[in-house]
Design a protein around this motif. Structure first.
Motif, short mmCIF file in Angstrom:
data_model
loop_
_atom_site.label_atom_id
_atom_site.label_comp_id
_atom_site.label_asym_id
_atom_site.label_seq_id
_atom_site.Cartn_x
_atom_site.Cartn_y
_atom_site.Cartn_z
N ASP A 52 -6.94 2.59 -4.60
CA ASP A 52 -7.59 3.70 -5.31
C ASP A 52 -8.58 3.24 -6.38
OD1 ASP A 52 -6.20 5.49 -3.76
OD2 ASP A 52 -4.87 6.19 -5.36
N HIS A 86 -5.00 9.46 -1.35
CA HIS A 86 -5.31 10.82 -0.92
C HIS A 86 -6.80 11.08 -1.08
CE1 HIS A 86 -4.37 11.22 -5.23
NE2 HIS A 86 -5.06 12.35 -5.25
N GLU A 87 -7.20 12.30 -0.76
CA GLU A 87 -8.61 12.61 -0.56
C GLU A 87 -9.37 12.98 -1.82
OE1 GLU A 87 -6.52 16.43 -0.82
OE2 GLU A 87 -6.07 14.57 0.26
N THR A 92 -10.55 8.54 -3.31
CA THR A 92 -11.40 8.20 -2.16
C THR A 92 -12.83 8.54 -2.55
OG1 THR A 92 -9.61 8.73 -0.60
CG2 THR A 92 -11.84 8.55 0.29
N ALA A 110 -6.28 4.72 5.06
CA ALA A 110 -6.12 6.02 4.40
C ALA A 110 -5.65 7.04 5.42
CB ALA A 110 -7.44 6.48 3.79
N SER A 114 -8.38 11.74 3.88
CA SER A 114 -9.19 10.78 3.13
C SER A 114 -10.28 10.20 4.02
CB SER A 114 -8.31 9.66 2.57
OG SER A 114 -7.37 10.18 1.65
#
Length: 283
Positions: A52, A86-87, A92, A110, A114
């Motif tokens: 991340d 996560h998205e 991301t 991912a 994502s």
């Protein structure tokens, strides 16, 4: 949590942090905190995982970055994999992550939502990233990156559409990174299955953040409070807990030293690791 398209990223710190990580030769596993929920894990074999990494500025005045931009992703050449939990943009993010993939040849792992961001942001069109660098994972998957063994696990983040967590093993060290998870019933099972040395837990205050559409201030809880953070670490039976994310967004920052009073009566975590952006700890 923002969705702004950031301009060209300029590091407040020059390139010393990526050069420091690149030059490091840890005896076991070293962990650097990048601020927000970003980390680098580097093993004694020289393999490095970036989790991340985010160097965007947010979406002012909705989300306002409160910490320095510690590196320019174009300065990162030494990375073997980038993991996204996560998205959301601060997990991301093409301008933060695609240059790392382009310069290092790292693999990107991912969940589906994502990966959808990589399509929306045109990673393979606007950066020198190839489609075969992008890999979809889901809960229950396992993968290896040189000396690292990584299991994809279920987490609980109601604000995300498909969040995942990672249990990462390197030698005798095991790290849990749950993204922006809150407590989850399945964490007790993870605590029984793994000997978790370090649990990264997103921690922050409840604050008022402008709504994405109306910009009217809304009471917002994106991260664990003190009691939830301890609940996560206790269920995981983690030897050490490292609070993250508390430094990032204006209105949601928190004092991680308050956690000392919350952990003191629990068997787990046995140790609270409070680090600042750019800090290293060793496992």
């Amino acid at each position: 949590m923002s969705d702004a398209s950031d301009p060209a990223i300029t590091s407040d710190w020059g390139d010393w942090l990526p050069r420091t990580i690149e030059a490091a030769e840890p005896d076991g596993l070293a962990v650097w905190y990048l601020g927000c929920n970003g980390f680098v894990l580097k093993g004694a074999d020289g393999t490095s995982l970036w989790i991340d990494p985010y160097v965007g500025l947010g979406d002012p005045p909705r989300t306002v970055r409160m910490i320095p931009v510690p590196f320019d992703p174009h300065d990162v050449y030494d990375a073997d994999a980038v993991l996204a939990t996560h998205e959301h943009t601060d997990h991301t993010h093409g301008p933060s992550q695609a240059p790392i993939l382009a310069n290092s040849g790292a693999e990107f792992y991912a969940a589906d939502d994502s990966l959808a961001v990589t399509d929306e942001e045109r990673w393979t069109d606007d950066w020198d990233v190839t489609a075969d660098q992008l890999h979809e994972v889901e809960e229950g998957d396992s993968l290896s990156v040189d000396g690292f063994d990584i299991d994809v696990v279920t987490v609980s983040d109601a604000d995300a559409t498909h969040p995942v967590g990672y249990v990462i093993r390197y030698g005798d060290a095991t790290v849990f990174h749950g993204g922006d998870t809150k407590p989850h019933d399945g964490f007790a099972d993870l605590g029984a299955e793994y000997d978790i040395d370090l649990a990264v837990v997103a921690f922050g205050s409840v604050g008022r953040v402008p709504d994405k559409e109306t910009r009217a201030p809304q009471r917002t809880r994106w991260y664990c409070d003190e009691n939830q953070a301890v609940e996560v670490a206790e269920a995981l039976r983690a030897d050490r807990m490292l609070p993250s994310h508390w430094d990032m967004w204006k209105g949601l920052t928190a004092d991680p030293t308050a956690l000392h009073e919350h952990v003191r009566s629990f068997e787990y975590p046995g140790r609270l690791d409070i680090v600042e952006i750019g800090d290293r700890l060793d496992l």
